[in-house]
Design an enzyme around this catalytic site. Sequence first.
Site, PDB file in Angstrom:
ATOM      1  N   ASP A 114     -56.231  36.524 107.531  1.00 38.26           N
ATOM      2  CA  ASP A 114     -57.033  35.370 107.933  1.00 38.26           C
ATOM      3  C   ASP A 114     -58.480  35.761 107.651  1.00 38.26           C
ATOM      4  OD1 ASP A 114     -58.576  33.484 109.194  1.00 38.26           O
ATOM      5  OD2 ASP A 114     -57.239  33.278 110.929  1.00 38.26           O
ATOM      6  N   PHE A 130     -54.363  33.944 117.274  1.00 41.21           N
ATOM      7  CA  PHE A 130     -55.318  32.839 117.330  1.00 41.21           C
ATOM      8  C   PHE A 130     -54.505  31.573 117.572  1.00 41.21           C
ATOM      9  CE2 PHE A 130     -57.921  29.352 115.755  1.00 41.21           C
ATOM     10  CZ  PHE A 130     -58.972  29.501 116.646  1.00 41.21           C
ATOM     11  N   THR A 131     -55.118  30.624 118.283  1.00 35.61           N
ATOM     12  CA  THR A 131     -54.389  29.444 118.786  1.00 35.61           C
ATOM     13  C   THR A 131     -53.601  28.709 117.688  1.00 35.61           C
ATOM     14  OG1 THR A 131     -56.453  28.223 118.532  1.00 35.61           O
ATOM     15  CG2 THR A 131     -55.952  29.055 120.734  1.00 35.61           C
ATOM     16  N   LYS A 161     -66.274  28.230 108.593  1.00 35.45           N
ATOM     17  CA  LYS A 161     -67.016  29.306 109.283  1.00 35.45           C
ATOM     18  C   LYS A 161     -67.908  30.034 108.266  1.00 35.45           C
ATOM     19  CE  LYS A 161     -63.570  28.534 112.353  1.00 35.45           C
ATOM     20  NZ  LYS A 161     -62.509  27.535 112.128  1.00 35.45           N
ATOM     21  N   PHE A 197     -55.701  23.274 125.239  1.00 31.39           N
ATOM     22  CA  PHE A 197     -57.129  23.420 125.561  1.00 31.39           C
ATOM     23  C   PHE A 197     -57.982  22.297 124.974  1.00 31.39           C
ATOM     24  CE2 PHE A 197     -58.219  24.953 121.332  1.00 31.39           C
ATOM     25  CZ  PHE A 197     -56.995  25.439 120.891  1.00 31.39           C
ATOM     26  N   TYR A 218     -59.341  12.409  90.424  1.00 28.43           N
ATOM     27  CA  TYR A 218     -58.182  12.752  91.255  1.00 28.43           C
ATOM     28  C   TYR A 218     -57.640  14.118  90.867  1.00 28.43           C
ATOM     29  CZ  TYR A 218     -53.865  12.529  93.837  1.00 28.43           C
ATOM     30  OH  TYR A 218     -52.864  12.807  94.713  1.00 28.43           O
ATOM     31  N   ARG A 220     -61.768  30.401 126.511  1.00 28.11           N
ATOM     32  CA  ARG A 220     -60.864  31.228 125.706  1.00 28.11           C
ATOM     33  C   ARG A 220     -60.131  32.154 126.674  1.00 28.11           C
ATOM     34  NH1 ARG A 220     -60.549  29.065 120.366  1.00 28.11           N
ATOM     35  NH2 ARG A 220     -59.392  27.839 121.835  1.00 28.11           N
TER      36      ARG A 220
END
Length: 471
Positions: A228, A137-138, A271, A462, A85, A395
């Site tokens: 980001d 970005f969303t 990514k 979306f 843990y 998009r």
Amino acid sequence: MTKPAYKTMGQQFGRRSWAEPWKIKMVEPIRIPGRGQRKKALIEAGYNTFLLPSEDVYIDLLTDSGTSAMSDRQWAGIMLGDEAYAGSRNFYHLEKAVQQYYGYRYVVPTHQGRGAEHMISQQCITKGQFVPGNMYFTTTRLHQELAGGSFVDVIIGQAHDPTNLHPFKGDVDLDKLEYLIKKEGAEKIAYVSLAGTVNMAGGQPVSMANVKALRILCNKYGVKIYLDATRMAENAYFIQQREEGYADKSVADILKEFCSYTDGAWMSAKKDHLVNIGGWIAVNSYDLFDALRNMVVVFEGLHTYGGMAGRDMEALSIGIAESVQDDHIHARVMQVQYLGELLIDWGIPIMRPVGGHAIFLDAKCFYPHISQDEFPAQTLAAELYLDSGVRSMERGIVSAGRDPATGDHRRPALELTRLAIPRRVYTQAHMDVVAEAIKAVFDKREQTRGLKMVYEPKVLRFFQARFEPLS
Ligand code: F0G
């Protein structure tokens, strides 16, 4: 069909062709659903590709997020999970990898990117502040808004034009940013939200010159820069290929230099980092780290796992090292370029230059007879699936959502359908099939009609919105 000749990148590497720096050890069978099945699946999904079961998809280009193939080393790492843990050894490997490749001092793990976005937004934004950034970005913007901030787009104007060939369309317009700082006052600026590459602009990179100049400007006003870093390895590759003075530097060195001009970063490891789940935040300020470490236990998990299993963190630390290898990133970006060049050769309108992770079809140009309120990019994604079982995503106006103040649709200049290429998953033959499917849809574009939205979720619509064809 003739394949495009590689004039630019291939020549720089002194050879005519390129190939992936790996061979395939295990395969996952896929099948093409019949046309009747595709039609049925599309109707049941409300013409939204997010709602299709993956079993009904042939080539899945919905996203490059969490869809990468892991290496044999990463799979071996899975067996080395320390599922304690607290204080799992895999956390220390992750911490070390982030420090080594990104250069930040303190690391907090999260389950994925939006967990990190939630925390950085809550910690660094106070109600009424502005968050300037190089295109929204969303999920990023939503978390900024939920924290009481207002996102302000300060990307260069060229980014909003799909035909403009600027090599660094992700750059921040420093005049726009300075104007905002002067107009509102530096204390009203939460931080600069910088992304490399810029997803919604077509995977376009930010130049080193721009981030250096941005640092100087932000120092002048005492404004922080948070990055980001989701696709920063791809961004570093573009700097190596396109920016003077970087051709002989490794992607790893370029990445670290870029990060050195920022105060911290958040990451969707799904990514660049070649894993199916994971994320982190890393910062240089101890006080901010301390606040994030306190917060992570409330929302994600203890500060030495943040929602990931020990084995996930091990695969992630190995993925970080693999993600900055020059031959890996070269093959990754070249596969995207290959698909893009096929489409350009056939006169199909796409966002240019071709970006790092995806092809973005210019739906406004594709369907000039479908108005933005009839969702041309959503229509194109649906048509492409129907034709071939290839899955892409909208998009455009659907992704942009509604303005929280007015309740109106936000109408972005870019109305795009994205085909994101998972890393190390598909072959060049798959890219040929995808290009031919797009061509088939393009050839019957004049007969295609738009859609109407029949169900609209309140946030991030979306993902779950439903549509019907206009009669
Ligand atoms: N930032 C960028 C630039 C992203 O592209 C994403 C996710 C996130 C943050 C959020 O990370 O998904 O791990 O929570 N993009 C995915 C995509 C969903 O398909 O482009 P997450």
